[in-house]
Design a protein around this motif. Structure first.
Motif, PDB file in Angstrom:
ATOM      1  N   LYS A  10       0.857  -1.351  -0.008  1.00  0.00           N
ATOM      2  CA  LYS A  10      -0.085   0.043   0.115  1.00  0.00           C
ATOM      3  C   LYS A  10       1.006   1.283  -0.039  1.00  0.00           C
ATOM      4  CE  LYS A  10      -3.870  -2.032   2.713  1.00  0.00           C
ATOM      5  NZ  LYS A  10      -4.518  -2.250   3.788  1.00  0.00           N
ATOM      6  N   GLU A  11       0.214   2.346  -0.385  1.00  0.00           N
ATOM      7  CA  GLU A  11       0.890   3.506  -0.460  1.00  0.00           C
ATOM      8  C   GLU A  11       1.176   3.981   0.916  1.00  0.00           C
ATOM      9  OE1 GLU A  11      -0.513   8.093  -1.579  1.00  0.00           O
ATOM     10  OE2 GLU A  11      -0.272   6.528  -3.326  1.00  0.00           O
ATOM     11  N   TYR A  12       2.506   4.439   1.157  1.00  0.00           N
ATOM     12  CA  TYR A  12       2.785   5.035   2.564  1.00  0.00           C
ATOM     13  C   TYR A  12       1.691   6.246   2.923  1.00  0.00           C
ATOM     14  CZ  TYR A  12       5.132   6.526   6.708  1.00  0.00           C
ATOM     15  OH  TYR A  12       5.514   7.068   7.926  1.00  0.00           O
ATOM     16  N   PRO A  13       1.375   6.592   4.118  1.00  0.00           N
ATOM     17  CA  PRO A  13       0.355   7.243   4.279  1.00  0.00           C
ATOM     18  C   PRO A  13       0.754   8.805   4.142  1.00  0.00           C
ATOM     19  CG  PRO A  13       0.507   6.084   6.288  1.00  0.00           C
ATOM     20  CD  PRO A  13       1.536   5.485   5.550  1.00  0.00           C
ATOM     21  N   LEU A  14       2.151   9.380   4.382  1.00  0.00           N
ATOM     22  CA  LEU A  14       2.572  10.583   4.153  1.00  0.00           C
ATOM     23  C   LEU A  14       3.432  10.501   2.714  1.00  0.00           C
ATOM     24  CD1 LEU A  14       3.863  11.451   7.584  1.00  0.00           C
ATOM     25  CD2 LEU A  14       1.887  12.200   6.698  1.00  0.00           C
ATOM     26  N   VAL A  15       3.266  11.861   2.035  1.00  0.00           N
ATOM     27  CA  VAL A  15       4.131  12.205   0.897  1.00  0.00           C
ATOM     28  C   VAL A  15       5.344  12.585   1.521  1.00  0.00           C
ATOM     29  CG1 VAL A  15       4.438  13.566  -1.032  1.00  0.00           C
ATOM     30  CG2 VAL A  15       2.286  12.579  -0.400  1.00  0.00           C
ATOM     31  N   VAL A  16       6.388  11.661   1.498  1.00  0.00           N
ATOM     32  CA  VAL A  16       7.721  12.165   1.960  1.00  0.00           C
ATOM     33  C   VAL A  16       8.760  12.374   0.601  1.00  0.00           C
ATOM     34  CG1 VAL A  16       9.868  11.510   3.333  1.00  0.00           C
ATOM     35  CG2 VAL A  16       7.477  10.822   3.929  1.00  0.00           C
ATOM     36  N   PHE A  17       9.551  13.465   0.719  1.00  0.00           N
ATOM     37  CA  PHE A  17      10.626  13.412  -0.612  1.00  0.00           C
ATOM     38  C   PHE A  17       9.671  13.912  -1.631  1.00  0.00           C
ATOM     39  CE2 PHE A  17      12.517   9.752   1.571  1.00  0.00           C
ATOM     40  CZ  PHE A  17      13.466  10.544   2.758  1.00  0.00           C
ATOM     41  N   GLY A  18       8.373  14.563  -1.571  1.00  0.00           N
ATOM     42  CA  GLY A  18       7.991  15.144  -2.634  1.00  0.00           C
ATOM     43  C   GLY A  18       7.194  14.018  -3.722  1.00  0.00           C
ATOM     44  N   ASP A  19       7.144  12.699  -3.114  1.00  0.00           N
ATOM     45  CA  ASP A  19       6.578  11.734  -4.139  1.00  0.00           C
ATOM     46  C   ASP A  19       5.836  10.836  -3.173  1.00  0.00           C
ATOM     47  OD1 ASP A  19       5.781  10.708  -6.512  1.00  0.00           O
ATOM     48  OD2 ASP A  19       7.900   9.821  -7.122  1.00  0.00           O
ATOM     49  N   TYR A  52       8.745   0.135   0.526  1.00  0.00           N
ATOM     50  CA  TYR A  52       9.687   0.656   0.106  1.00  0.00           C
ATOM     51  C   TYR A  52      10.421   1.841   1.163  1.00  0.00           C
ATOM     52  CZ  TYR A  52      12.697   3.938  -2.746  1.00  0.00           C
ATOM     53  OH  TYR A  52      13.843   4.896  -3.253  1.00  0.00           O
ATOM     54  N   PHE A  53       9.336   2.472   1.865  1.00  0.00           N
ATOM     55  CA  PHE A  53       9.872   3.539   2.971  1.00  0.00           C
ATOM     56  C   PHE A  53      10.344   2.738   3.956  1.00  0.00           C
ATOM     57  CE2 PHE A  53       8.771   7.098   5.863  1.00  0.00           C
ATOM     58  CZ  PHE A  53       9.929   7.865   5.145  1.00  0.00           C
TER      59      PHE A  53
END
Length: 148
Positions: free
Chosen positions: A108-117, A123-124
């Motif tokens: 799933k997508e990590y809940p925060l946008v980090v590094f602008g993407d 991955y995070f």
């Protein structure tokens, strides 16, 4: 399987962080800076604890942790015992948060946008362990250079 590997690696490397802080012969050296060494081992330790408690604890583990990143670099002269307590609590928090994740959660997508993407949670989590290890190496080198 990847979750177990992540749990093992975070545990290994956070325990190594404890060992590094414990290995300073002179407790005051934990807070030394010199010439081009701008961050003390103590501040790097606080930074790692804050980083993991924010990105894993607050976001994935729902711990309610509120980060003050500025203090991670401005606080000084916290005792070795308190630093070790913070790392020990972080070890437990990371293990607890990761233990609740499923393989599907990692995709799933990590809940925060980090590094602008955007990026996946898996991955995070891999990025965060490389960040931990980067600063762990700096602390090791700091100890060998400035612990006198």
């Amino acid at each position: 399987m990847i979750i177990e590997s992540l749990r093992s690696l975070y545990s290994r490397d956070l325990n190594k962080l404890k060992t590094e802080i414990e290995s300073y012969q002179n407790e005051n050296s934990i807070w030394k800076t010199d010439k081009n060494i701008a961050n003390s081992a103590g501040n790097l330790c606080l930074h790692l604890v804050g980083n993991l408690n924010n990105y894993i604890g607050a976001e994935l583990g729902k711990t309610g942790y509120i980060r003050n990143r500025e203090l991670e670099f401005s606080l000084k002269d916290i005792s070795r015992a308190e630093l070790i307590e913070k790392v020990t609590a972080t070890i437990a928090m990371v293990d607890n948060a990761l233990n609740k994740l499923t393989s599907e959660d990692l995709e799933k997508e990590y809940p925060l946008v980090v590094f602008g993407d955007t990026m996946t949670t898996g991955y995070f989590l891999i990025h965060l362990i490389t960040h931990l290890d980067y600063h762990l190496g700096q602390i090791n080198y700091h100890r060998r250079l400035l612990d006198f």
